[in-house]
Design an enzyme around this catalytic site. Structure first.
Site, PDB file in Angstrom:
ATOM      1  CE  LYS A 135     -11.855 -15.077   9.441  1.00 60.92           C
ATOM      2  NZ  LYS A 135     -11.264 -14.034  10.236  1.00 60.92           N
ATOM      3  CG  HIS A 192      -0.316 -25.604   8.673  1.00 60.85           C
ATOM      4  ND1 HIS A 192      -1.798 -25.540   8.779  1.00 60.85           N
ATOM      5  CD2 HIS A 192      -0.125 -25.319   7.480  1.00 60.85           C
ATOM      6  CE1 HIS A 192      -2.388 -25.559   7.581  1.00 60.85           C
ATOM      7  NE2 HIS A 192      -1.345 -25.299   6.677  1.00 60.85           N
TER       8      HIS A 192
END
Lengths: 283, 186
Positions: free
Chosen positions: B105, B39
């Site tokens: 999650k 990222h």
């Protein structure tokens, strides 16, 4: 003196790591099934069903239960009458760890703290192993192993309370940590609590508490009572499996205590995810 | 009552605005993997106004660092990692590049859920610790960028009926909050 061969230790560690990566231990699987039976939320029940099926697939396909195959943590009790032949015990544990992680197709998850560079090609594949040694009487070598994932480690905390905080202070602290963690550490959790000792002793005890067999009863009546109260309180938080809401948030709370300084009450909470991969090797 | 959807990537705005927190989605098609390290590199490219290694518009990013595959397998164990580590990066991918879905999650921060509401994106939860089960739904895997990151490289995955739950929808609803409120004993 009882002699134990270096290569035998390497092989035992390697085999243990490979097996643990793909096979959820019996105690954890029993707790998972128990949670499935008791869960009131249909969403959380579905999650637990997936996790039980996952354990089955992992075992039959010999595939890791989770992609986070953890850092390798060991608690080693070395009998005073044990002599390792052909190398040091520490080197044997590290070599067994590296071989186990490579041959078991487990992930190399150790990195440099600042550059985040993976250490697999420099220090070794998923090395170092994190080892806590203890010297005991006798001629046995007992090695407790657990694979410790990052998600549950990230929510773990430690503090030093004023002694006046007492029992209630400890209970509230554990509740706060599990509540704030919510879905992140992959519940249902095992919660390891270390009370007393020096600062670092509390932390190490909270880690060691996670190695205890799930479902086992604390021999100390005061701690047993606290564990039971905490299980009830933590399940009331409503977090449930993977945090989607439910009644089964913890598999168990394990507390270890140590004598502490007259001025201090150290408390550490180390959290373990539902994939509680742990084993004991006796040599 | 939660609904069940079968969706195929790339996802359109219409695909995602129908989804509500708690719905089940079986996702098929191409998805891309990225964790924090990847990222950061994507955002660096955006800052330098350079092209990204894949077309982010309408795409879904899976926060995962799989285990090495055994010989003959497309991928090793491949469950979600904790998503908050991507919170500082996701909003720009959603708002500026049209990222339509994320799979992970754990909780997201307000900047991420605001971006989901504003630019129409979904945060999906996959079951953490179910890496062996989820890997069965991954048919192929290819590293397309940053191989030096090892498990954190960007991979192009082909998935079939990948089982997901909508955590944050485009209406600022959060399943973690809704679910917990229902079962918390105060």
């Amino acid at each position: 003196m009882r002699e134990i061969k270096y290569e035998d230790i390497v092989k035992s560690i390697k085999d243990c790591i490979i097996f643990s990566g793909a096979n959820l231990p019996k105690d954890a699987l029993e707790k998972m099934n128990e949670a499935y039976e008791n869960e009131k939320s249909p969403v959380a029940k579905e999650v637990l069903k997936q996790l039980i099926k996952n354990a089955d697939i992992a075992s039959s396909e010999e595939k890791p239960l989770c992609q986070d195959t953890g850092l390798a943590v060991f608690f080693v009790k070395v009998g005073e009458d044990v002599k390792v032949i052909g190398g040091t015990l520490k080197a044997a544990i590290n070599e067994g760890t590296e071989k186990g992680y490579i041959d078991g197709y487990l992930r190399a998850s150790t990195c440099e703290w600042d550059t985040r560079a993976n250490l697999k090609d420099t220090l070794g594949y998923n090395l170092p192993a994190f080892i806590h040694f203890d010297l005991v009487k006798g001629d046995e070598l007992t090695i407790e192993y657990a694979a410790k994932g990052g998600g549950s480690e990230n929510v773990s905390r430690a503090t030093v309370m004023p002694p006046a905080a007492g029992r209630k202070g400890v209970i509230d602290y554990v509740k706060k940590i599990v509540s704030n963690a919510g879905p992140n550490p992959c519940p249902p959790l095992t919660v390891g609590v270390g009370i007393g000792g020096t600062f670092e002793k509390a932390v190490i005890s909270s880690k060691h508490a996670l190695f205890r067999k799930l479902g086992s009863v604390n021999e100390d009546p005061t701690l047993k009572e606290m564990e039971e109260e905490l299980v009830e309180e933590l399940n009331k938080l409503g977090i449930g499996a993977m945090g989607m809401g439910g009644t089964q948030t913890v598999f168990g709370v394990h507390i270890e205590k140590n004598p502490c300084h007259i001025a201090s009450l150290p408390v550490s909470v180390n959290v373990q995810c539902h994939s509680s991969r742990h084993a004991v090797i006796k040599l | 009552m939660s609904k069940i959807y079968n969706l195929t990537t790339p996802l359109s705005k219409n695909d995602v605005v129908q989804l509500k927190a708690g719905d089940i989605v079986y996702l098929s098609g191409i998805i891309y993997t990225a964790r924090d390290a990847a990222h950061k590199k994507l955002i660096d490219l955006m800052d330098a106004k350079e092209d990204l290694p894949f077309d982010v518009s309408g795409s879904v990013i899976y926060f995962v660092g799989p285990t090495p595959p055994k010989p003959g397998d497309p991928i090793g164990s491949a469950g979600p990692t904790t998503s908050y580590r991507m919170d500082s990066y996701s909003p720009r991918l959603i708002n500026e590049k049209g990222l339509r879905g994320m799979i992970g999650k754990g909780k997201r921060n307000k900047e991420v859920t605001d971006a989901c509401t504003k630019s129409k994106a979904i945060y999906f939860g996959a079951t953490g610790g179910a890496g062996a089960l989820l890997a069965r739904q991954i048919k192929s895997s290819k590293v397309i960028a940053y191989p030096e990151l090892g498990p954190e490289a960007i991979r192009k995955l082909e998935v079939i009926d990948f089982p997901l739950t909508v955590i944050n929808d485009t209406y600022d609803q959060d399943l973690y909050k809704i679910g917990r409120d229902k079962y918390e004993v105060k």
